[in-house]
Write a protein that holds these residues in place. Structure first.
Motif, PDB file in Angstrom:
ATOM      1  N   THR A 190       0.837  -1.192   0.000  1.00 15.48           N
ATOM      2  CA  THR A 190       0.000   0.000   0.000  1.00 15.48           C
ATOM      3  C   THR A 190       0.877   1.248   0.000  1.00 15.48           C
ATOM      4  N   LYS A 191       0.238   2.385   0.028  1.00 10.77           N
ATOM      5  CA  LYS A 191       0.943   3.667   0.109  1.00 10.77           C
ATOM      6  C   LYS A 191       0.879   4.247   1.516  1.00 10.77           C
ATOM      7  N   LYS A 192       0.573   3.401   2.490  1.00  4.54           N
ATOM      8  CA  LYS A 192       0.459   3.873   3.866  1.00  4.54           C
ATOM      9  C   LYS A 192       1.831   4.256   4.432  1.00  4.54           C
ATOM     10  N   GLY A 193       1.786   5.083   5.476  1.00  8.50           N
ATOM     11  CA  GLY A 193       2.990   5.382   6.213  1.00  8.50           C
ATOM     12  C   GLY A 193       3.333   4.261   7.174  1.00  8.50           C
ATOM     13  N   PHE A 194       4.513   4.367   7.801  1.00 12.53           N
ATOM     14  CA  PHE A 194       4.988   3.295   8.682  1.00 12.53           C
ATOM     15  C   PHE A 194       4.027   3.064   9.839  1.00 12.53           C
ATOM     16  N   PHE A 195       3.644   4.118  10.533  1.00 16.66           N
ATOM     17  CA  PHE A 195       2.813   3.963  11.720  1.00 16.66           C
ATOM     18  C   PHE A 195       1.413   3.454  11.364  1.00 16.66           C
ATOM     19  N   GLU A 196       0.899   3.863  10.213  1.00 18.51           N
ATOM     20  CA  GLU A 196      -0.416   3.381   9.787  1.00 18.51           C
ATOM     21  C   GLU A 196      -0.367   1.881   9.500  1.00 18.51           C
ATOM     22  N   SER A 197       0.698   1.429   8.831  1.00 19.36           N
ATOM     23  CA  SER A 197       0.845  -0.002   8.558  1.00 19.36           C
ATOM     24  C   SER A 197       1.107  -0.781   9.843  1.00 19.36           C
ATOM     25  N   LEU A 198       1.872  -0.196  10.770  1.00 20.21           N
ATOM     26  CA  LEU A 198       2.124  -0.855  12.053  1.00 20.21           C
ATOM     27  C   LEU A 198       0.820  -1.018  12.826  1.00 20.21           C
ATOM     28  N   SER A 199      -0.004   0.016  12.808  1.00 12.99           N
ATOM     29  CA  SER A 199      -1.302  -0.062  13.480  1.00 12.99           C
ATOM     30  C   SER A 199      -2.161  -1.157  12.871  1.00 12.99           C
ATOM     31  N   TYR A 200      -2.164  -1.231  11.542  1.00 18.95           N
ATOM     32  CA  TYR A 200      -2.970  -2.272  10.887  1.00 18.95           C
ATOM     33  C   TYR A 200      -2.432  -3.665  11.204  1.00 18.95           C
ATOM     34  N   SER A 201      -1.105  -3.829  11.199  1.00 22.59           N
ATOM     35  CA  SER A 201      -0.520  -5.150  11.435  1.00 22.59           C
ATOM     36  C   SER A 201      -0.850  -5.665  12.825  1.00 22.59           C
ATOM     37  N   ILE A 202      -0.999  -4.770  13.795  1.00 17.87           N
ATOM     38  CA  ILE A 202      -1.369  -5.191  15.154  1.00 17.87           C
ATOM     39  C   ILE A 202      -2.859  -5.499  15.221  1.00 17.87           C
ATOM     40  N   ARG A 203      -3.693  -4.606  14.676  1.00 19.77           N
ATOM     41  CA  ARG A 203      -5.144  -4.810  14.728  1.00 19.77           C
ATOM     42  C   ARG A 203      -5.569  -6.049  13.957  1.00 19.77           C
ATOM     43  N   ALA A 204      -4.861  -6.337  12.846  1.00 13.87           N
ATOM     44  CA  ALA A 204      -5.249  -7.467  11.998  1.00 13.87           C
ATOM     45  C   ALA A 204      -5.044  -8.803  12.695  1.00 13.87           C
ATOM     46  N   GLN A 205      -4.209  -8.842  13.736  1.00 12.52           N
ATOM     47  CA  GLN A 205      -4.009 -10.095  14.459  1.00 12.52           C
ATOM     48  C   GLN A 205      -5.234 -10.487  15.274  1.00 12.52           C
ATOM     49  N   PHE A 206      -6.052  -9.501  15.635  1.00 14.46           N
ATOM     50  CA  PHE A 206      -7.132  -9.750  16.579  1.00 14.46           C
ATOM     51  C   PHE A 206      -8.527  -9.641  15.983  1.00 14.46           C
ATOM     52  N   SER A 207      -8.657  -8.952  14.863  1.00 14.65           N
ATOM     53  CA  SER A 207     -10.004  -8.801  14.287  1.00 14.65           C
ATOM     54  C   SER A 207      -9.908  -8.484  12.808  1.00 14.65           C
ATOM     55  N   TYR A 208     -10.966  -8.868  12.079  1.00 15.11           N
ATOM     56  CA  TYR A 208     -11.082  -8.492  10.674  1.00 15.11           C
ATOM     57  C   TYR A 208     -11.605  -7.058  10.579  1.00 15.11           C
ATOM     58  N   ARG A 209     -11.422  -6.477   9.416  1.00 11.72           N
ATOM     59  CA  ARG A 209     -11.806  -5.077   9.241  1.00 11.72           C
ATOM     60  C   ARG A 209     -13.302  -4.863   9.407  1.00 11.72           C
ATOM     61  N   ASN A 210     -14.124  -5.853   9.003  1.00  9.55           N
ATOM     62  CA  ASN A 210     -15.569  -5.676   9.127  1.00  9.55           C
ATOM     63  C   ASN A 210     -16.048  -5.813  10.566  1.00  9.55           C
ATOM     64  N   GLY A 211     -15.205  -6.419  11.450  1.00 16.75           N
ATOM     65  CA  GLY A 211     -15.537  -6.519  12.856  1.00 16.75           C
ATOM     66  C   GLY A 211     -16.660  -7.483  13.182  1.00 16.75           C
ATOM     67  N   ARG A 212     -17.143  -8.216  12.195  1.00 17.12           N
ATOM     68  CA  ARG A 212     -18.277  -9.106  12.427  1.00 17.12           C
ATOM     69  C   ARG A 212     -17.858 -10.572  12.554  1.00 17.12           C
ATOM     70  N   GLU A 213     -16.652 -10.909  12.134  1.00 11.87           N
ATOM     71  CA  GLU A 213     -16.197 -12.291  12.185  1.00 11.87           C
ATOM     72  C   GLU A 213     -15.321 -12.511  13.411  1.00 11.87           C
ATOM     73  N   LYS A 214     -15.186 -13.763  13.801  1.00 12.65           N
ATOM     74  CA  LYS A 214     -14.407 -14.061  14.993  1.00 12.65           C
ATOM     75  C   LYS A 214     -12.930 -13.757  14.758  1.00 12.65           C
ATOM     76  N   SER A 215     -12.229 -13.556  15.851  1.00 14.74           N
ATOM     77  CA  SER A 215     -10.823 -13.168  15.790  1.00 14.74           C
ATOM     78  C   SER A 215      -9.985 -14.211  15.060  1.00 14.74           C
ATOM     79  N   PRO A 216      -9.093 -13.757  14.160  1.00 15.91           N
ATOM     80  CA  PRO A 216      -8.211 -14.712  13.450  1.00 15.91           C
ATOM     81  C   PRO A 216      -6.918 -15.001  14.203  1.00 15.91           C
TER      82      PRO A 216
END
Length: 322
Positions: A190-216
């Protein structure tokens, strides 16, 4: 052809990783060796030639009980050892940068173009165009991610006195590996900055973006630790052989009046270091398996692109002749 952006479960991550190498392994490793092979071989050669004599002197002084010989050798050859260590360090750094970025850029190009015949020039072009971003990524990982990881592991070690630390270390190791790998994939996809990608990489471990499915989290953690143990089991074959030679040489009972043989001297020493060199090469090759599986995990987390792919497939219905 394998579909990359789709939901996968625990077992599918492992099976699809091996399916990827069955389908693309020849092209993947051919380009990897063309790009990274010279650096790898040069690093191994310098490692073997530069450190064999050093370890031979260290082992010889220990077995003969004459440590002052080793101290004298170290002082006399201090400049050479510093030079060799510096060269090995920078070569290792260059190999690591290429090894970490190569699987990310290869999967990115393959998933976006569908071209199975990727050329080394294509990856080199992607590497050149992403050098600046990768350097920023490396600095961010070195000065931000690494200190934070050390703090977390430090707290886990302290908590080992009340047993919960053991559990935290087992959980945190694979989880941290996944966060770092997701960070690389998201930052270079993506064209994200470092901190934005770091935030996503942490959040993605615990939940999907839609927030409706169980934690991966557990399927990411479980598949990573299983694959890691598979790789370590295979890699141990290359490390156990030289260790057997070393301990065999050290345990050999010398005859009366004879010095105990130094396992690092002569042809045996060269053979042992060559085995370790092969082990090092093999480790760099095998780490690609973890990276590819991390890529499949990252594509699993990108549910926004799952919907786009599903819609594009619906649009193609009826456009083919029956």
């Amino acid at each position: 052809m394998m579909q990359f952006y789709q939901k996968r479960d625990f077992g599918t991550f492992i099976s699809d990783t091996f399916a990827f190498f069955k389908e693309h392994g020849k092209n993947y490793f051919k380009n990897y060796l063309l790009i990274n092979g010279i650096l790898l071989i040069l690093m191994v050669v310098i490692f073997v030639l530069g450190y064999r004599e050093f370890f031979a002197q260290m082992m010889g002084s220990n077995t003969a009980g004459q440590n002052y010989y080793f101290e004298a050798y170290f002082q006399e050859n201090q400049a050479m050892l510093i030079l060799v260590s510096s060269i090995v360090f920078f070569l290792f750094l260059a190999v690591t940068m290429v090894s970490y970025s190569y699987p990310v850029l290869y999967l990115k190009r393959l998933s976006e173009t569908g071209n199975k015949d990727i050329k080394a020039d294509d990856i080199l072009s992607d590497l050149k165009s992403n050098v600046g971003r990768f350097l920023l990524l490396f600095l961010g990982m070195l000065f931000i991610v690494t200190p934070l990881a050390m703090i977390v592991f430090g707290l886990s070690v302290v908590l080992m006195f009340i047993l919960i630390g053991f559990f935290l270390i087992i959980i945190m190791g694979p989880a941290l590996m996944n966060v770092v790998n997701f960070l690389m994939f998201d930052y270079l996809h993506t064209k994200k900055g470092f901190f934005e990608s770091l935030s996503y990489s942490i959040r993605a471990q615990f939940s999907y973006r839609n927030g409706r499915e169980k934690s991966p989290f557990w399927k990411y953690w479980g598949s990573t630790i299983v694959m890691y143990f598979i790789i370590q089991t295979v890699s141990s074959i290359f490390t156990m052989i030289p260790m057997m030679f070393i301990f065999g040489g050290m345990m050999t009972v010398p005859q009366t009046g004879e010095m105990q043989q130094n396992p690092f001297e002569g042809p045996m020493g060269i053979f042992i270091f060559l085995l370790y060199g092969v082990s090092l090469l093999f480790s760099f090759l095998m780490i690609n398996v973890i990276f590819v599986m991390s890529g499949l995990q990252y594509y699993d987390s990108r549910t926004d692109l799952h919907r786009n792919l599903d819609l594009s497939e619906i649009d193609t219905i009826g456009t083919h002749e029956i």
